[in-house]
Scaffold this active site. Structure first.
Site, mmCIF file in Angstrom:
data_model
loop_
_atom_site.group_PDB
_atom_site.id
_atom_site.type_symbol
_atom_site.label_atom_id
_atom_site.label_comp_id
_atom_site.label_asym_id
_atom_site.label_seq_id
_atom_site.Cartn_x
_atom_site.Cartn_y
_atom_site.Cartn_z
ATOM 1 N N ASP A 92 0.870 -1.185 0.000
ATOM 2 C CA ASP A 92 0.000 0.000 0.000
ATOM 3 C C ASP A 92 0.903 1.230 0.000
ATOM 4 O OD1 ASP A 92 -1.773 -2.111 0.605
ATOM 5 O OD2 ASP A 92 -3.095 -0.777 1.720
ATOM 6 N N LYS A 155 -6.773 3.620 -3.526
ATOM 7 C CA LYS A 155 -7.147 3.640 -2.111
ATOM 8 C C LYS A 155 -7.341 5.075 -1.651
ATOM 9 C CE LYS A 155 -5.064 2.340 2.352
ATOM 10 N NZ LYS A 155 -3.954 1.587 2.998
ATOM 11 N N LYS A 184 -10.088 0.540 -2.602
ATOM 12 C CA LYS A 184 -10.014 0.306 -1.160
ATOM 13 C C LYS A 184 -10.450 1.551 -0.402
ATOM 14 C CE LYS A 184 -6.828 -0.920 2.595
ATOM 15 N NZ LYS A 184 -5.500 -1.490 2.945
#
Length: 236
Positions: A92, A155, A184
């Site tokens: 991430d 995300k 996400k």
């Protein structure tokens, strides 16, 4: 939506600066007990998670360039490679927020692509936007650049910046990446209703330290949230 397996969407998250080994043990124990999709930790804790989760189906996500995204691209790529070497299967990463806002799209795409290339075939890459700092045009641009660079997910937030995940941002992001790219929702998702709303809007994954409250239908408190939320400065 009421029958969805929420645990399978959750990246069980612990990213506080003062994290210790007992908290990581607790995080992994909870992930195993509730069968969350993954744990999401800072890179230094990846080897411990690999040992604690050995033989299970729980994945390990490591953050890169976290939480500001202002590292040199080569540093992010190295950090990602080391996390994968230590056992992470998901990365991430925070994009170069200032460069995006300034309009230096080539630099933003190159930064993401460097990480993607470094872990290609070994881990998926999620790109964190920090949506609270961006307007809609910038969010759309970030979606396009992330997909062009080969990322696998977009995300919303680090959980350490301004604001958190919002349903309207999830819809916007879902509409501006292809079906091959995941979305996400992370930051301030602390209860079942919010998690379900994010999924209905198009989220494929939920990043939260309140996973137990979400799957049990309870309320996140200092006692049942892994990160000790809610705190005034905690978005996770």
């Amino acid at each position: 939506m009421t029958t969805v397996n929420l645990a399978s969407y959750i990246d069980h998250t612990f990213l506080k600066a003062d994290t210790n080994s007992k908290q990581i043990e607790k995080l992994c124990k909870e992930a195993l007990e509730h069968q969350f999709y993954s744990v999401c930790v800072n890179g230094v804790w990846v080897p411990a998670c690999r040992e604690l989760l050995s033989g299970s189906s729980v994945n390990i996500a490591a953050v890169v360039g976290f939480p500001l995204g202002a590292n040199a691209p080569s540093a992010k790529a190295f950090e990602a490679a080391r996390a994968v070497e230590d056992g992470a299967t998901e990365i991430d990463m925070v994009l170069q927020i200032g460069q995006l806002i300034e309009g230096n799209h080539r630099a933003v795409e190159a930064d993401i692509a460097a990480v993607v290339r470094m872990v290609e075939g070994k881990a998926i890459v999620k790109v964190i936007f920090e949506t609270g700092l961006l307007n809609d045009e910038q969010k759309i641009t970030a979606c396009k650049l992330s997909e062009q660079a080969g990322a696998h997910f977009v995300k919303t937030s680090t959980g350490f910046g301004v604001g958190g995940a919002k349903v309207e941002d999830i819809r916007l992001m879902r509409a501006n990446v292809s079906s091959a790219i995941g979305v996400k929702a992370s930051g301030a998702v602390r209860d079942r209703a919010t998690a379900l709303a994010m999924i209905e809007a198009g989220a494929n994954r939920i990043g939260t330290s309140s996973g137990i409250a979400i799957v049990s239908g309870g309320v996140s408190t200092a006692a049942n949230s892994t990160a000790g939320a809610p705190e005034e400065n905690s978005q996770y």
